[in-house]
Design an enzyme around this catalytic site. Structure first.
Site, PDB file in Angstrom:
ATOM      1  N   ASP A  19      11.025  -7.156   7.377  1.00 54.91           N
ATOM      2  CA  ASP A  19       9.959  -6.579   6.564  1.00 54.91           C
ATOM      3  C   ASP A  19       8.712  -6.498   7.449  1.00 54.91           C
ATOM      4  O   ASP A  19       8.043  -7.500   7.703  1.00 54.91           O
ATOM      5  CB  ASP A  19       9.718  -7.480   5.345  1.00 54.91           C
ATOM      6  CG  ASP A  19       8.502  -7.041   4.514  1.00 54.91           C
ATOM      7  OD1 ASP A  19       7.730  -6.186   4.990  1.00 54.91           O
ATOM      8  OD2 ASP A  19       8.333  -7.573   3.409  1.00 54.91           O
ATOM      9  N   LYS A  69       2.007   0.095   4.507  1.00 56.49           N
ATOM     10  CA  LYS A  69       0.585  -0.122   4.803  1.00 56.49           C
ATOM     11  C   LYS A  69      -0.057   0.889   5.762  1.00 56.49           C
ATOM     12  O   LYS A  69      -0.571   1.901   5.336  1.00 56.49           O
ATOM     13  CB  LYS A  69       0.384  -1.552   5.298  1.00 56.49           C
ATOM     14  CG  LYS A  69       0.539  -2.578   4.147  1.00 56.49           C
ATOM     15  CD  LYS A  69       0.031  -3.920   4.552  1.00 56.49           C
ATOM     16  CE  LYS A  69       0.239  -4.993   3.504  1.00 56.49           C
ATOM     17  NZ  LYS A  69      -0.715  -4.979   2.410  1.00 56.49           N
ATOM     18  N   PHE A 102       6.639 -12.896   1.516  1.00 55.10           N
ATOM     19  CA  PHE A 102       6.173 -11.968   0.478  1.00 55.10           C
ATOM     20  C   PHE A 102       6.798 -10.606   0.749  1.00 55.10           C
ATOM     21  O   PHE A 102       6.699 -10.089   1.860  1.00 55.10           O
ATOM     22  CB  PHE A 102       4.641 -11.856   0.485  1.00 55.10           C
ATOM     23  CG  PHE A 102       4.130 -10.989  -0.635  1.00 55.10           C
ATOM     24  CD1 PHE A 102       4.103 -11.450  -1.946  1.00 55.10           C
ATOM     25  CD2 PHE A 102       3.709  -9.682  -0.386  1.00 55.10           C
ATOM     26  CE1 PHE A 102       3.658 -10.642  -2.987  1.00 55.10           C
ATOM     27  CE2 PHE A 102       3.258  -8.873  -1.426  1.00 55.10           C
ATOM     28  CZ  PHE A 102       3.231  -9.354  -2.724  1.00 55.10           C
TER      29      PHE A 102
HETATM   30  C1  LIG Z   1       5.171  -8.286   4.229  1.00 55.78           C
HETATM   31  C2  LIG Z   1       4.890  -7.500   2.998  1.00 55.78           C
HETATM   32  N1  LIG Z   1       5.909  -6.924   2.336  1.00 55.78           N
HETATM   33  C3  LIG Z   1       5.704  -6.194   1.227  1.00 55.78           C
HETATM   34  C4  LIG Z   1       4.440  -6.011   0.715  1.00 55.78           C
HETATM   35  C5  LIG Z   1       4.235  -5.184  -0.527  1.00 55.78           C
HETATM   36  O1  LIG Z   1       3.684  -3.974  -0.174  1.00 55.78           O
HETATM   37  P1  LIG Z   1       2.981  -3.042  -1.288  1.00 55.78           P
HETATM   38  O2  LIG Z   1       1.835  -3.810  -1.828  1.00 55.78           O
HETATM   39  O3  LIG Z   1       2.591  -1.808  -0.524  1.00 55.78           O
HETATM   40  O4  LIG Z   1       3.992  -2.732  -2.319  1.00 55.78           O
HETATM   41  C6  LIG Z   1       3.350  -6.581   1.365  1.00 55.78           C
HETATM   42  C7  LIG Z   1       1.988  -6.427   0.830  1.00 55.78           C
HETATM   43  O5  LIG Z   1       1.074  -7.141   1.119  1.00 55.78           O
HETATM   44  C8  LIG Z   1       3.578  -7.348   2.546  1.00 55.78           C
HETATM   45  O6  LIG Z   1       2.569  -7.927   3.204  1.00 55.78           O
END
Ligand SMILES: Cc1ncc(COP(=O)(O)O)c(C=O)c1O
Length: 401
Positions: free
Chosen positions: A221, A250, A136
């Protein structure tokens, strides 16, 4: 104005189905609703409130910074953005930062940077991005198309091209696919939304070696795993490799929206004035809180406690889960924990989450078969023990259905 949870369904676009309460306030690891009910929160705003809700130090920094400078945009440099960039450089060795407002935006910027650098260093045929199943990376159309979950990216018309999805941790599939056409490989060192699945160290070594051989950038990520969540400042520190580009968001400003991309100078230089930008990114308020968060979690002993409390909580959860035959495994690192439901209860994590809620314990899901917990990094052991007591009540109800 007297509003209730029912008004949510009337006023908001129906993207979410929030729990049956309206939150009024929160402090530490507790949340209170408009009816005065108290909940133990082991979600931390989906791994965001790393120091708990409304922590005194953060509130102080916000008040001070808000009275001095909140936002000027990137047509002016401001002290707090530079302070945060300098701290991140010192802590990670990455020389260049680009600030945004969310995890999605951090990944969007990282992917665009990788494509641009490959185009300028080679030619437009070097455009393939490799990503993995169950990953994700956010919700903009590029980020969501890159992530390996079609249910989130289908139904919006033609998707961005040159994206390949491979099974996670599959060395042979990766060896077969990567080539000189590959410009970037993106992965989470522990897949969060996908089910708290750790990248295998041998898989990571192969990915790193083949990225080097084919001049592809390795993007980690760490939007969910970063900023202390897994017991080290960044999760890559617990792996045998270092990425070329690192994204985070986050927990970085403990609830104030922020995201960041870090990389080395020679890669960063492919972003020139005008190639990418953000109005809010790097605003002084978010960066001031980011500085406070990094100072707090980099203090001696802080991260060691995240690791030891996480190990304690996982072991106790597993004991409980096995006593009731509900969890087959409790996995994760530090304060990113996944309780995997046993075969008999597979796909029933949402039902267990509802029963936790009934007992005023707030939890998350990671897919249909994993109950995810992301307590604040500074949670006290007594609150973890309270969480275990509430979880036991939920498990009793769950097995008695
Ligand atoms: C690994 C990862 N990347 C990207 C995101 C997306 O982040 P945001 O919701 O702050 O745009 C998330 C959100 O849960 C995530 O867990």
């Amino acid at each position: 104005m007297k509003l209730t949870r029912a008004d949510y369904d009337r006023l908001m676009m129906p993207c979410y189905v929030p729990m049956d309460m309206l939150v009024k306030r929160a402090h530490g690891c507790y949340m209170w609703d408009t009816e005065g009910r108290r909940y133990l929160d082991l979600t931390s705003g989906i791994a965001v409130n790393c120091l708990g809700h409304t922590p005194e130090g953060v509130v102080k920094v916000i008040k001070k910074q808000a009275s001095e400078l909140i936002h000027v945009s990137n047509i002016f440099a401001n002290v707090k953005t530079l302070e945060l960039a300098a701290k991140l450089e010192k802590l990670t060795g990455f020389e260049r930062a680009f600030f945004v407002n969310s995890g999605t935006e951090a990944n969007e910027a990282a992917l665009k940077l990788a494509r641009r650098a490959a185009l300028e260093n080679y030619d437009e045929s070097k455009d393939e991005i490799i990503a993995f199943s169950h990953s994700f990376h956010g919700r903009t159309f590029f980020a969501v198309s890159v992530a390996g979950q079609d249910k989130y990216s289908d139904g919006f018309g033609p998707k961005p091209g040159a994206i390949t999805h491979l099974p996670f941790n599959d060395v042979e599939a990766f060896k077969k696919q990567i080539s000189d056409r590959t410009c970037a490989v993106i992965l989470e060192p522990v897949q969060g939304e996908g089910g708290i699945i750790q990248a295998d160290p041998e898989f990571l070594k192969t990915v790193r070696a083949l990225c080097d051989e084919h001049h592809a950038y390795l993007i980690f990520d760490e939007v969910q795993t970063g900023v202390g969540r897994t017991g080290t400042l960044f999760c890559y520190e617990q792996t045998p490799v270092k990425p070329d580009i690192l994204t985070m968001a986050k927990g970085l400003a403990s609830g104030i929206p922020i995201g960041c991309v870090l990389t080395r100078t020679e890669i960063a230089m492919h972003f020139k004035p005008g190639t990418h930008g953000s109005t809010f990114g790097g605003n002084a308020l978010a960066c001031a809180v980011g500085c406070y968060v990094l100072d707090t979690i980099a203090k001696p002993g802080f991260l060691e406690k995240v690791t030891s409390k996480g190990a304690f909580f996982r072991a106790e959860l597993l004991k409980l889960g096995q006593k009731y035959g509900v969890f087959s495994e409790v996995r994760g690192k530090g304060m990113l924990i996944g309780c995997v439901l046993a075969e008999k209860y597979k796909d029933q994590a949402a039902q267990l989450q509802k029963l936790c809620f009934k007992h005023r314990l707030l939890t998350l899901l990671a897919g249909s078969g994993v109950l995810r917990l992301a307590p604040p990094l500074n949670i006290k052991k007594e609150h973890l023990k309270e969480g275990l007591e509430l979880m036991e009540k939920a498990l009793q109800d769950f097995t008695a259905r």
